[in-house]
Design an enzyme around this catalytic site. Structure first.
Site, mmCIF file in Angstrom:
data_model
loop_
_atom_site.group_PDB
_atom_site.id
_atom_site.type_symbol
_atom_site.label_atom_id
_atom_site.label_comp_id
_atom_site.label_asym_id
_atom_site.label_seq_id
_atom_site.Cartn_x
_atom_site.Cartn_y
_atom_site.Cartn_z
ATOM 1 N N TRP A 1 0.822 -1.247 0.019
ATOM 2 C CA TRP A 1 0.004 -0.021 0.003
ATOM 3 C C TRP A 1 0.720 1.147 -0.038
ATOM 4 C CZ3 TRP A 1 -1.304 3.351 4.180
ATOM 5 C CH2 TRP A 1 -0.661 3.105 5.287
ATOM 6 N N ASP A 2 2.064 1.145 0.180
ATOM 7 C CA ASP A 2 3.121 2.084 0.122
ATOM 8 C C ASP A 2 2.940 2.874 -1.043
ATOM 9 O OD1 ASP A 2 3.967 0.219 1.872
ATOM 10 O OD2 ASP A 2 6.052 1.098 1.798
ATOM 11 N N GLU B 1 1.693 -1.335 13.266
ATOM 12 C CA GLU B 1 1.781 -2.718 13.328
ATOM 13 C C GLU B 1 2.486 -3.197 14.805
ATOM 14 O OE1 GLU B 1 4.069 -3.228 9.865
ATOM 15 O OE2 GLU B 1 2.374 -3.816 8.652
ATOM 16 N N LYS C 1 4.338 2.122 16.216
ATOM 17 C CA LYS C 1 5.441 2.126 15.166
ATOM 18 C C LYS C 1 5.395 3.174 14.355
ATOM 19 C CE LYS C 1 6.938 -1.408 11.506
ATOM 20 N NZ LYS C 1 6.278 -2.517 11.042
ATOM 21 N N GLN C 2 4.242 3.511 13.845
ATOM 22 C CA GLN C 2 4.129 4.701 12.906
ATOM 23 C C GLN C 2 2.742 5.287 12.890
ATOM 24 O OE1 GLN C 2 3.762 1.647 9.251
ATOM 25 N NE2 GLN C 2 2.795 3.743 8.648
#
Lengths: 786, 786
Positions: free
Chosen positions: B385-386, B516, B627-628
């Site tokens: 999906w990047d 994640e 994480k993000q």
């Protein structure tokens, strides 16, 4: 653990199962099957497995068989470290999975009939085929008539067993009767070195041959397990009799004869040739087995094997069998359960008792019980929480309590590794997390949601300790060793909780409960309640020990236990979050459970069952379906903490979502059903628990039997129908009887006594067969037996 | 996706990282490193990678190198299906992971100096070593002086590039100057067939050689990819010049010379020998590359290769370089961002733009963008999906909008496979789940918590469609194709929710959000809000289309869309659970988040960072560490749905728990920081986003660069500092400038226009360089540019 009853989930391949094993004859003491169907070969290999608690084998053919088979010969405690295989590495994963080694196969006979290979898989016809596994005497037999492609007919009969008396010896009596004149039989007894573990991560060989020796009748092969350096000696001796007379008709070793199948095979063999007339019988007595370096120094391994084999050969097949039967009689005397009026139940429970004893019977304090015993390779043959939760009750009830003590002692010996294991997930100060799967205390399992999160196993260890002490009244075990386990586990829970400012409670986040159809959930009620209990049990034990200041001080010093720790334990006990629904008056399996789409399992289309073979993992996880007893496992462990109404509500609520796709589920449901007086339901669950393999409920016994869950079937009778428990140190029995049964009788080993319990339709008879008089509770009334 | 910036989590081995790459010189147009350190070789191979959007290579040595290196030559779109490797199989797992093939290496030169092998790894001394990656002109150069063990000294200079003009051609100019008389140079240009994919599940070979051809100067090798049957032609031509004169000094092929290293190597080579005097220069021009069966029929592959190579050789190195530089000039004209006053930022952003273009520049509508481009093998080089979330904005802004359209078209072409994918998790009626990782629409990823549960990726596809349509005003794309994706995704969400009787809300259970570091959570706010948005966006688009009855009817018929479906969508939109804390005025990342032990990340001991290399997975999961961007990813996608106060609360709350261990995190935080006028913070995050590789923040670039996250760095400037967005179809710019910068200038491709934006300390200048006049919003005021 929680063995899946299907390949889908725990299997390492996508393969769907073979066709279902078709039921054997109902017989109280034997498993008998008259079918010869190629698609049942693998299943029969499992069902008819034999073992003696230290060595075991699948019921592979001695002859050649060109169809699909799964050759398996295993030695408990001899394992390979199979390098971990995962898709994405997570920090903390173990390096290896320990796997019982599939050993060289000493059972093999290669037979040529008029120079044509006898292949069970491709001969013209097999007729009058019958297999029998005689549980009373512990042997396995096959009889059949075989017609070769050339038309020659032979009557074949093979009987074999692994000696329960001599733990390194097995014996085969293999008889060939020619049904025509002038039949040339070339027969090559050999040890097949061409075996591999079927369940292997990287297809590596697990063993290599380092030495061998061969003479006219004896073969010896020494193999080394790669990496772990265990050494295995595989040996066999074959003697031939024609018309009852020993034959000396040995032809030298012949490789050409051996490669007749066209396959390149590594074997070690003698060669023999006979001419049989019509009705003439040739009998091969093959005696063989394994010695290994756990029991002997590597240096003396071969010599010890020679002595072991020689002694057995000198005794001969019949006498070996005889002493074996006597041993089995003794086992049955202590552990048999007789059920009158219902052969299905009778056969089922005996099969469970039989297979448990074939897998482990306490002869060696270093061994443990793999979920599939010697009947398959899944789960590596290593130790799971099954041992504590499902097997220790059985061994406590049927053996000297030293057997259970040995099993618990293994956990004591592995405490240091359990502490290392807890460090991996960030805990310290002597906190211990026992592994999910282990052979020596090191973790083998490598699914993060199980390995790191199915932490309730820690409580099962303490439950087993409690059960052992209650049974044996050996509180000294706790004083001397157990208390260190208790403290380490209490420390684990005290660090594994965290305080939720939102709930103003201690919570346990990110766990997997006994129901592995939920992963990484918060506040699994069973786990939280078990944690609370562990803390209390540890405190209570410490309190009891504190009477003996010297012992207490030694423990405090050795474990560096601080007062503030115990204070903290009390605080956690009193403030741990235990999800509960007031509206439903049930415990909530875990946070968020009630947000699910709560459709009863009976609405799931049949072709979507078992779920683990048909649904993707996420669909299973977000569904309300329960693999095995979870909240109800708590009611099993803590029967006195909750009233019947609460049990009933929880049972009724959760049962409808439970799919019993773990073999460990039915027994707990049977026991709870008895409590709720739902005897028909209890009976149904008992059958499912005790006959999961015989009736192949989940179409997967081709891969092996559900050995550890067999302990649950035993519990269903003793703790379920029998209503056996220990209350305040006193044995208590509250029997009920399902309507299909006329009577059932079981024995209990209890504090050096042997107690016989007969439960009939109208009367209950309790007899003390051995030991001092004692008081017990029968239907909550104190009685004395003498 | 969400690439971990560390090996721990996504890596397939336990190996810890190499030593950190030491920063290069600050230079606005070049990456220059003067270090020759063996422990930096792998990192430099990544940093100095070259490619042309279709073919690329790590910066491996042409010479022999006996140290550790990771040889890599890859072709976008040529992949092997690597059989899935998991520890325990879950129903629904994909069969394979598609992996870009590591191709035969045409770059190699083997050199003997006075019969001694030139080995960069074991020579006596390397001095004056310098590497330069010139981004303006797109070439990579090495200069150094090498002293052999025997004492001979050589000056070596190597310059190479992959032609951005000729997508199948690369060229090397390799110069050796002797620094003493009478130096015998034996030089063997060869194609190394002995390459393997480093990231391989089973250590299988991915390719095999099926044909080769060799003459005095040219080599051709045809390889077949095992399984997928792609064919690759690897070719090279070498010409030698001494004192500027072409040499004909060719010696026949010699295997003995090639095996001088003692290793068994599969190569295809010519051999040449020269005697050089002091200061005499030998130049080898090696021109080579790859053709493959995606572009030619297999039959004509070798001939086409011959023509391709011949044309390039006829042109010669200098002219090839020249046309290459012109192409790069053109790319830079459209995509350069100039930053005045801060070389660190300037170099960083240019490196990102450069590497993105080296990986993918829209030349081929069938190609996509792998997370590591051609710089490493992790993630297989396939699509995540990047592409939609981080790359499409960049390509929309810097290329003709057809490029983004092609990328989205690939998802349209893969819709059928996405529908199959949704079926695997039990959804039907045309619901689609786009894969987590794919090369052709089939899922490749195989961690259940990602594969089956990280479903928010479905929304990113719709966001990319919206962005494309807003940018290009090409609503016809939705009419003709996009609407089918929209309906399929809406159907996915409508089935993936369930109604919670407890909450009286629709819930989405068992998901993994962009963070994640939580798996299998319930009601991830970002996922739920995205689902709601997808339903609305689909309805809005259908409503817009409904003006054109013919088109509408065609769509309804093709998709079999029912009115009750749309009604259901509205009901879900209005009643979806969106976790929110009134007390904190924040969205709750997911159910249960507030039960965690909420200690800010700054309190974590430094030696425990990054968490994924130091903590076990369960510890990470039960921690509050993010994480993000997760909730903040929602604020990025839906900036107009929430007020600044709400953004501020959420930013302040979640930032303190965010550990940015995904390379995709910093850019979103930079953009949000600008919105909150925290420019220093925004700058800090921008540097982290744009220089994650150059400064090797996470000590892992040895394995390759974070290509897709480079799009985020571009977004940090354009959508962050530049404040670019499209509001109600109108371009809107709200620029801010961090204090370290004096000025920044960027161009935007917008609806067939080219717009130049200069943001200075005091003034903002917007110029229309190409296209029709237009209206836009500058700081919320309408202006016209012409």
């Amino acid at each position: 653990m929680t063995k899946n009853t299907s390949t889908g989930l725990w299997g390492d391949s996508k393969k769907q199962t073979n066709s279902k094993f078709e039921s054997c004859e109902l017989n109280p003491w034997s498993i008998i099957s008259n079918d010869f169907k190629k698609d049942q070969i693998l299943s029969c290999e499992s069902i008819f497995s034999t073992g003696n608690g230290e060595i075991g084998q699948r019921a592979n053919f001695e002859e050649d068989y060109s169809g699909k088979q799964l050759t398996g010969n295993y030695i408990n405690g001899v394992y390979f470290k199979d390098r971990t295989k995962v898709s994405w590495w997570k920090n903390g994963y173990p390096d290896y999975f320990a796997k019982m080694v599939n050993c060289p196969n000493w059972n093999r006979l290669r037979i040529f009939v008029n120079d044509q290979l006898l292949d069970i898989g491709s001969c013209k016809e097999i007729s009058f085929f019958i297999r029998e596994l005689n549980m009373k005497e512990g042997w396995y037999k096959r009889d059949f008539i075989l017609e070769m492609k050339n038309g020659e007919k032979l009557k074949i009969s093979s009987k074999r067993f692994y000696s329960i008396k001599r733990k390194e010896i097995g014996a085969i009596k293999y008889s060939i009767t020619s049904l025509q004149d002038d039949t040339n039989i070339k027969i090559l007894p050999f040890i097949d070195l061409n075996v591999k573990n079927n369940d292997s991560n990287w297809n590596d060989p697990f063993i290599k041959t380092i030495d061998y020796e061969l003479d006219k009748t004896n073969s010896f092969v020494i193999s080394k397990v790669i990496g772990t350096e265990f050494e295995i000696s595989t040996f066999s001796n074959t003697q031939f009799y024609i018309d009852g007379v020993l034959s000396e008709n040995i032809i030298p070793y012949s490789t050409s004869a051996l490669s007749a199948t066209g396959k390149k095979e590594k074997v070690i063999a003698n060669c023999n040739e006979f001419i049989l007339n019509n009705n003439q019988e040739l009998i091969a007595f093959k005696i063989g087995g394994y010695c290994n370096s756990n029991n002997y120094s590597k240096k003396e391994l071969k010599n010890k094997s020679k002595i072991t084999l020689k002694n057995a050969v000198n005794l001969g097949f019949d006498k070996l069998l005889n002493e074996h039967i006597i041993e089995w009689n003794n086992i049955w005397f202590h552990s048999d359960i007789q059920i009158k009026g219902d052969t299905k139940s009778q056969q089922g429970i005996r099969y469970n008792i039989f297979q448990l004893n074939q897998t482990f019977n306490g002869s060696n304090p270093k061994l443990n019980i793999g979920p599939k015993g010697f009947t398959g390779e899944k789960y590596g043959g290593v130790t799971y929480w099954d041992t504590e939760a499902y097997c220790i009750p059985f061994y406590l009830g049927t053996k000297n309590s030293q057997v259970a003590k040995n099993l618990i002692n293994q956990r004591y010996d592995q405490l240091e590794n359990a502490i290392k294991n807890a460090k991996k997930i960030g805990l310290n100060n002597g906190a211990a997390l026992y592994p999910m799967a282990t052979v020596n205390g090191e973790e083998c399992h490598n699914e993060w949601e199980i390995t790191f999160e199915e932490i309730h196993r820690n409580a099962a260890i303490l439950q087993a300790i409690k059960k052992y002490v209650d049974y044996s009244s050996d509180f000294d075990f706790i004083k001397n060793k157990g208390i260190e386990i208790l403290i380490a586990v209490a420390r684990f829970w005290a660090q594994r909780v965290n305080y939720s400012n939102q709930l103003k409670k201690y919570v346990i986040l990110g766990v997997t409960g006994p129901n592995e159809y939920e992963n990484n959930v918060d506040n699994n009620w069973y786990t939280n309640y078990s944690a609370k209990w562990c803390l209390k049990y540890t405190r209570d034990s410490l309190f009891k020990i504190s009477n003996d200041k010297k012992v207490y001080d030694r423990i405090v010093e050795k474990t560096n236990l601080k007062k503030h720790e115990i204070k903290k334990w009390i605080e956690i006990e009193n403030n741990i979050h235990l999800p509960y629904s007031e509206e439903l008056n049930i415990f909530i399996q875990n946070d968020g459970f009630l947000n699910k789409e709560l459709i009863p399992a009976e609405k799931i289309p049949k072709n979507e069952r078992p779920l683990c073979q048909n649904w993707s993992w996420d669909k299973i996880l977000r569904s309300p379906y329960i693999k095995q007893a979870d909240v109800l496992q708590g009611f099993y462990y803590f029967p006195d903490d909750f009233n019947l109404k609460l049990l009933e509500n929880n049972f009724n609520y959760y049962e409808k979502f439970t799919v019993h796709e773990s073999s460990l589920s039915a027994s707990i449901h049977s026991i709870q059903s008895v409590k709720l007086n739902k005897l028909d339901k209890a009976y149904k669950y008992f059958l499912k628990a005790s006959r999961v393999d015989l009736d192949d409920y989940n179409k997967e016994i081709d891969q092996g039997l559900h050995i550890t869950s067999m302990g649950g079937a035993w519990m269903s009778i003793i703790e379920g129908f029998g209503g056996m428990k220990i209350t305040n140190g006193m044995l208590s029995i509250n029997p009920k009887i399902p309507k299909n049964w006329k009577q059932y009788v079981f024995k209990l080993n209890f504090r050096n006594r042997l107690i016989n319990v007969e439960v009939g339709l109208k009367e209950i008879k309790i007899t003390l067969l051995k030991g001092k008089p004692m008081e017990l509770l029968l239907n909550n009334n104190k009685i004395n037996i003498a």
